[in-house]
Design an enzyme around this catalytic site. Sequence first.
Site, PDB file in Angstrom:
ATOM      1  N   ASN A 112       5.262  31.127  19.028  1.00  0.00           N
ATOM      2  CA  ASN A 112       5.258  31.420  17.586  1.00  0.00           C
ATOM      3  C   ASN A 112       6.677  31.604  17.036  1.00  0.00           C
ATOM      4  O   ASN A 112       7.030  31.038  15.996  1.00  0.00           O
ATOM      5  CB  ASN A 112       4.410  32.664  17.298  1.00  0.00           C
ATOM      6  CG  ASN A 112       2.949  32.442  17.663  1.00  0.00           C
ATOM      7  OD1 ASN A 112       2.551  31.333  18.004  1.00  0.00           O
ATOM      8  ND2 ASN A 112       2.153  33.491  17.604  1.00  0.00           N
ATOM      9  N   HIS A 158      13.044   9.521 -27.652  1.00  0.00           N
ATOM     10  CA  HIS A 158      11.722   8.874 -27.804  1.00  0.00           C
ATOM     11  C   HIS A 158      11.783   7.393 -27.424  1.00  0.00           C
ATOM     12  O   HIS A 158      10.988   6.595 -27.913  1.00  0.00           O
ATOM     13  CB  HIS A 158      11.182   9.007 -29.231  1.00  0.00           C
ATOM     14  CG  HIS A 158      11.287  10.391 -29.794  1.00  0.00           C
ATOM     15  ND1 HIS A 158      10.282  11.325 -29.660  1.00  0.00           N
ATOM     16  CD2 HIS A 158      12.296  11.022 -30.456  1.00  0.00           C
ATOM     17  CE1 HIS A 158      10.664  12.462 -30.235  1.00  0.00           C
ATOM     18  NE2 HIS A 158      11.887  12.303 -30.715  1.00  0.00           N
ATOM     19  N   SER A 279       9.548 -13.501  -6.630  1.00  0.00           N
ATOM     20  CA  SER A 279       8.096 -13.598  -6.653  1.00  0.00           C
ATOM     21  C   SER A 279       7.676 -14.826  -5.868  1.00  0.00           C
ATOM     22  O   SER A 279       8.363 -15.847  -5.891  1.00  0.00           O
ATOM     23  CB  SER A 279       7.614 -13.716  -8.092  1.00  0.00           C
ATOM     24  OG  SER A 279       6.314 -14.264  -8.124  1.00  0.00           O
ATOM     25  N   LYS A 285      11.517 -14.953 -11.364  1.00  0.00           N
ATOM     26  CA  LYS A 285      11.500 -13.495 -11.258  1.00  0.00           C
ATOM     27  C   LYS A 285      12.586 -12.933 -10.336  1.00  0.00           C
ATOM     28  O   LYS A 285      12.884 -13.491  -9.298  1.00  0.00           O
ATOM     29  CB  LYS A 285      10.139 -13.013 -10.723  1.00  0.00           C
ATOM     30  CG  LYS A 285       8.993 -13.251 -11.670  1.00  0.00           C
ATOM     31  CD  LYS A 285       8.964 -12.267 -12.841  1.00  0.00           C
ATOM     32  CE  LYS A 285       8.601 -10.870 -12.411  1.00  0.00           C
ATOM     33  NZ  LYS A 285       7.194 -10.713 -12.093  1.00  0.00           N
ATOM     34  N   ASN A 287      12.810  -9.069  -9.144  1.00  0.00           N
ATOM     35  CA  ASN A 287      12.134  -7.788  -9.342  1.00  0.00           C
ATOM     36  C   ASN A 287      12.960  -6.599  -8.836  1.00  0.00           C
ATOM     37  O   ASN A 287      13.542  -6.668  -7.761  1.00  0.00           O
ATOM     38  CB  ASN A 287      10.788  -7.801  -8.615  1.00  0.00           C
ATOM     39  CG  ASN A 287       9.863  -8.866  -9.169  1.00  0.00           C
ATOM     40  OD1 ASN A 287       9.896  -9.155 -10.364  1.00  0.00           O
ATOM     41  ND2 ASN A 287       9.061  -9.458  -8.301  1.00  0.00           N
ATOM     42  N   GLU A 292      11.795   0.661  -8.201  1.00  0.00           N
ATOM     43  CA  GLU A 292      10.341   0.856  -8.309  1.00  0.00           C
ATOM     44  C   GLU A 292       9.788   1.618  -7.109  1.00  0.00           C
ATOM     45  O   GLU A 292       8.950   2.508  -7.241  1.00  0.00           O
ATOM     46  CB  GLU A 292       9.640  -0.503  -8.413  1.00  0.00           C
ATOM     47  CG  GLU A 292       9.819  -1.169  -9.749  1.00  0.00           C
ATOM     48  CD  GLU A 292       9.220  -2.576  -9.780  1.00  0.00           C
ATOM     49  OE1 GLU A 292       8.638  -2.926 -10.798  1.00  0.00           O
ATOM     50  OE2 GLU A 292       9.334  -3.316  -8.771  1.00  0.00           O
ATOM     51  N   TYR A 319       1.116  34.728  12.616  1.00  0.00           N
ATOM     52  CA  TYR A 319       0.992  33.290  12.867  1.00  0.00           C
ATOM     53  C   TYR A 319      -0.470  32.847  12.861  1.00  0.00           C
ATOM     54  O   TYR A 319      -1.343  33.530  13.399  1.00  0.00           O
ATOM     55  CB  TYR A 319       1.614  32.919  14.220  1.00  0.00           C
ATOM     56  CG  TYR A 319       1.409  31.444  14.558  1.00  0.00           C
ATOM     57  CD1 TYR A 319       2.300  30.487  14.101  1.00  0.00           C
ATOM     58  CD2 TYR A 319       0.288  31.023  15.286  1.00  0.00           C
ATOM     59  CE1 TYR A 319       2.102  29.142  14.368  1.00  0.00           C
ATOM     60  CE2 TYR A 319       0.088  29.680  15.550  1.00  0.00           C
ATOM     61  CZ  TYR A 319       0.987  28.742  15.093  1.00  0.00           C
ATOM     62  OH  TYR A 319       0.789  27.407  15.348  1.00  0.00           O
ATOM     63  N   LYS A 327       4.601  20.509   9.804  1.00  0.00           N
ATOM     64  CA  LYS A 327       5.665  19.605  10.259  1.00  0.00           C
ATOM     65  C   LYS A 327       5.630  18.232   9.624  1.00  0.00           C
ATOM     66  O   LYS A 327       6.673  17.726   9.168  1.00  0.00           O
ATOM     67  CB  LYS A 327       5.615  19.489  11.781  1.00  0.00           C
ATOM     68  CG  LYS A 327       6.144  20.728  12.441  1.00  0.00           C
ATOM     69  CD  LYS A 327       5.785  20.835  13.881  1.00  0.00           C
ATOM     70  CE  LYS A 327       5.702  22.294  14.275  1.00  0.00           C
ATOM     71  NZ  LYS A 327       4.591  23.041  13.634  1.00  0.00           N
TER      72      LYS A 327
HETATM   73  N1  ARG Z   1       2.353  23.646  18.043  1.00  0.00           N
HETATM   74  C1  ARG Z   1       2.334  24.958  17.463  1.00  0.00           C
HETATM   75  C2  ARG Z   1       2.780  24.846  15.994  1.00  0.00           C
HETATM   76  O1  ARG Z   1       3.240  23.841  15.631  1.00  0.00           O
HETATM   77  C3  ARG Z   1       3.254  25.859  18.192  1.00  0.00           C
HETATM   78  C4  ARG Z   1       2.886  27.303  18.113  1.00  0.00           C
HETATM   79  C5  ARG Z   1       1.603  27.522  18.822  1.00  0.00           C
HETATM   80  N2  ARG Z   1       1.263  28.882  18.871  1.00  0.00           N
HETATM   81  C6  ARG Z   1       0.038  29.279  19.202  1.00  0.00           C
HETATM   82  N3  ARG Z   1      -0.192  30.543  19.229  1.00  0.00           N
HETATM   83  N4  ARG Z   1      -0.925  28.433  19.420  1.00  0.00           N
HETATM   84  O2  ARG Z   1       2.659  25.772  15.221  1.00  0.00           O
END
Ligand code: ARG
Length: 460
Positions: A112, A158, A279, A285, A287, A292, A319, A327
């Site tokens: 954690n 505008h 195109s 064209k 583009n 974009e 946690y 992530k």
């Molecule tokens: N892979 C977990 C995460 O991304 C890591 C921490 C996991 N901790 C746990 N108590 N399961 O958060």
Amino acid sequence: MSKDKPWSGRFTEATDRFVEEFTASVGFDRRLYRHDIAGSIAHARMLAKVGVLTGKECEQIVNGLEEIGREIAAGDFAWSTALEDVHMNIESRLTARIGEVGKKLHTGRSRNDQVATDLRLYLRDGIDETLAAVKRLQAAILTVAEREAATPMPGFTHLQIAQPVTFGHHLLAWFEMLDRDAGRLADARRRLNLLPLGAAALAGTSFPIDREHVARALGFDGVCENSLDAVSDRDFAIEFTAAAAQIMMHLSRMSEELVLWASPMFGFVELPDAFCTGSSIMPQKKNPDVPELVRGKTGRVYGHLTALLTLMKGQPLAYNKDNQEDKEPVFDTLDTVLGCLRAYGDMVPQLKANRERMLAAARGGYATATDLADYLVRKGVPFRDAHEIVGRAVRLAIDTHRDLAALKLEELQALSSAIGQDVYASLLVEGSLNARRHTGGTAPEAVREAIVRARRRLDG
Ligand code: ARG
């Protein structure tokens, strides 16, 4: 019962095969491996310093971790889904390489505080990279702004032609947007740069750890004050993503302008061929794909910000496994914003201004109407009356297909006796621009001074 999991002691049944896949994060969190190893090395050295590991044990662990880092970098590492995440993959490999002593690394910590540390370290690098990319684009903008400091174009409100501005001045507005973005990134970095390690699972550890030592080794400014907060806080990820969302919002505004300006109807700028595509069916064209696509990618970063805010909403301390979902949004935000900034940094210096088209548009759009009103005010006409008189002058110009500067003196004097021969200085686009010489104004001279100040800020 399979004993391949570091936590399998209290279990009597093996993990369901699908659940194993479902709960694993190694498919994406392996991106953290360098920072995970750096955190582990700092942790091991601290354990040796406080006497929890012997010097010899520490050396074996550090060497083992460094070798694993090289293995991963070389692509020689066999990632295992059964080992769930980057942390357990590396730890398990460490024990395989150096034997029993590898099992001592996890003393006094938890995944954690480990993952919270990894992500902060990773994002700190990510922020530095993003900041450098923002500054590179800002420098590119200044180069073009300098080249186009005296180039008149219509300014819009505008999306209607409002008053003349210089192209350099318009570009300096982009510079300012990005400057605030850089400030937000720097600010997020400051708050992020504290060490979670030592919080362990949530309540700290009974070992005599030295958190400040680890913090210094990893380049943190200090330690997270509260262990519960340290393992659960993801504000830093939200702050970075929010800063990235604003960068994307700004890039999408620039994109919108470039798309418009590059269209034949405007014809204000030409984008470099290398940043456009043709195109498959329409041979004429060209583009504006890059602007974009950048505009389009803004949506996914907004999505990631919403995902992270929602991820944290209502989470009890400390946690929770929910946090594993932090992530992918962070990684994709970083990839997206870096890609977009890079494309812009490469493209902007190659923008070609079509100065004739810009000037013609400023002239043809009655953009100096306000200057005529200001002229009348200087001659003693109250502003409201002046506005009315100029409105009639514009009407006359529209009806006779001329721009304001082409109206004859007698025609103008028929609208107001206050008008004299000197009116033409105000009716010309150049006169309008040169009159706005104050700080933050659009006169070429003011723009050149602003560029000098901007350069100083960028380098400072
Ligand atoms: N892979 C977990 C995460 O991304 C890591 C921490 C996991 N901790 C746990 N108590 N399961 O958060």
